[in-house]
Design a protein around this motif. Sequence first.
Motif, mmCIF file in Angstrom:
data_model
loop_
_atom_site.group_PDB
_atom_site.id
_atom_site.type_symbol
_atom_site.label_atom_id
_atom_site.label_comp_id
_atom_site.label_asym_id
_atom_site.label_seq_id
_atom_site.Cartn_x
_atom_site.Cartn_y
_atom_site.Cartn_z
ATOM 1 N N SER A 251 -68.041 -5.457 9.047
ATOM 2 C CA SER A 251 -67.650 -6.832 8.718
ATOM 3 C C SER A 251 -67.671 -7.000 7.206
ATOM 4 C CB SER A 251 -68.600 -7.833 9.379
ATOM 5 O OG SER A 251 -69.934 -7.649 8.931
ATOM 6 N N ILE B 116 -73.227 -7.604 13.323
ATOM 7 C CA ILE B 116 -73.135 -6.198 12.928
ATOM 8 C C ILE B 116 -74.283 -5.804 12.006
ATOM 9 C CG2 ILE B 116 -71.775 -4.672 11.422
ATOM 10 C CD1 ILE B 116 -69.275 -5.703 12.895
ATOM 11 N N ARG C 63 -71.740 -1.206 11.152
ATOM 12 C CA ARG C 63 -72.525 -1.178 12.381
ATOM 13 C C ARG C 63 -73.387 0.090 12.458
ATOM 14 N NH1 ARG C 63 -69.997 -3.420 17.617
ATOM 15 N NH2 ARG C 63 -71.637 -3.175 19.167
ATOM 16 N N VAL D 204 -63.173 -5.597 21.052
ATOM 17 C CA VAL D 204 -62.558 -6.865 20.673
ATOM 18 C C VAL D 204 -61.101 -6.855 21.115
ATOM 19 C CG1 VAL D 204 -64.106 -7.086 18.700
ATOM 20 C CG2 VAL D 204 -61.863 -6.072 18.373
ATOM 21 N N PRO E 160 -68.778 -4.228 23.364
ATOM 22 C CA PRO E 160 -68.466 -4.266 21.931
ATOM 23 C C PRO E 160 -66.987 -4.324 21.595
ATOM 24 C CG PRO E 160 -68.959 -2.030 22.598
ATOM 25 C CD PRO E 160 -69.177 -2.889 23.813
ATOM 26 N N ASP F 128 -63.935 -13.014 17.418
ATOM 27 C CA ASP F 128 -64.480 -11.854 16.708
ATOM 28 C C ASP F 128 -65.765 -12.176 15.951
ATOM 29 O OD1 ASP F 128 -62.189 -10.523 17.544
ATOM 30 O OD2 ASP F 128 -61.118 -10.993 15.691
ATOM 31 N N THR G 42 -63.078 -8.606 10.128
ATOM 32 C CA THR G 42 -63.756 -7.749 11.087
ATOM 33 C C THR G 42 -62.972 -6.453 11.210
ATOM 34 O OG1 THR G 42 -64.542 -9.684 12.312
ATOM 35 C CG2 THR G 42 -64.642 -7.553 13.437
ATOM 36 N N ILE H 132 -63.789 -0.984 19.035
ATOM 37 C CA ILE H 132 -65.154 -1.381 18.716
ATOM 38 C C ILE H 132 -65.186 -1.952 17.305
ATOM 39 C CG2 ILE H 132 -67.489 -0.513 18.252
ATOM 40 C CD1 ILE H 132 -67.050 1.536 20.471
ATOM 41 N N ALA H 133 -65.866 -3.081 17.128
ATOM 42 C CA ALA H 133 -66.055 -3.662 15.800
ATOM 43 C C ALA H 133 -67.081 -2.830 15.040
ATOM 44 C CB ALA H 133 -66.522 -5.102 15.915
ATOM 45 N N GLN I 121 -69.272 -10.779 16.905
ATOM 46 C CA GLN I 121 -69.392 -9.387 16.473
ATOM 47 C C GLN I 121 -69.621 -9.330 14.967
ATOM 48 O OE1 GLN I 121 -69.209 -6.608 18.329
ATOM 49 N NE2 GLN I 121 -68.311 -7.238 20.268
ATOM 50 N N HIS I 122 -68.824 -10.093 14.230
ATOM 51 C CA HIS I 122 -68.864 -10.090 12.774
ATOM 52 C C HIS I 122 -70.279 -10.396 12.272
ATOM 53 C CE1 HIS I 122 -67.009 -10.973 8.739
ATOM 54 N NE2 HIS I 122 -68.112 -11.677 8.633
ATOM 55 N N LEU J 2 -75.757 -8.629 19.208
ATOM 56 C CA LEU J 2 -74.384 -8.209 19.474
ATOM 57 C C LEU J 2 -74.007 -8.586 20.895
ATOM 58 C CD1 LEU J 2 -74.257 -4.696 17.788
ATOM 59 C CD2 LEU J 2 -72.787 -6.628 17.230
#
Length: 235
Positions: free
Chosen positions: A96, A38, A114, A64, A62, A31, A84, A92-93, A34-35, A58
Amino acid sequence: MFDRLSSRCRRTGLHVATTRRLWVISARLADLAQHGAIGGDDEARHWQGWSPEDVGPLPDGPTVAPPSDHTDVVTPLLDLLLFTAVERRTRIAVASVTTSRNPEGHHLIGGNVRAGFRNRGYGREALTAACELAHRHFGITTLYAGCEVGNTASRGWLAACGFTTDGQASGLTLPNGREIESLWWWRTDRRARVRCPHLHTTRLPADSGLTRPLSPTGGFPTISPPAPRADPQPR
């Protein structure tokens, strides 16, 4: 405001707080790309003072892994907790949140939402869930956050999540050299208590799963709260 919050501490050290729309997950290596990314858009980098080189792109795709995936769990650390926030419907993430402990022992918290998901309540949902875990599961009594005076979105975000400020601004130079006026905010829970059997209270252990440094504040200034506010009273 989200209407429910439940959380689980898994035997692997994975933590999942479930809100009406989100899973707030702490934390897995998969993760973290992504974290960290963002907050990589132009608007977020402006407020953070980051350059494009400070934030990776990214990842493609997207989505996770669902919370049932317990692979590559990052050891929860009192010095560094990574959350996250994942939209449950799409995986979707969307946000964060990071907490870190500075050398003086203050716990700083910061976060990003995001692009495309801002102004929809996701930040409030994610930050409140992360704060509740930090207080009631990881035992952090007071969380501090820095916020630029002119950043009305972050000021509203912090106020909505139970943070308070005395309104006294101080000067700060961001990593890219931009000079700002910053406010300190804090959130205190007198019933904070360590309940996590997996929490490491020392410095980064070898089995943390982290292979490189991460931004310690997730977008809020990296400075110490003003002494002597080590034990502030919430308003």
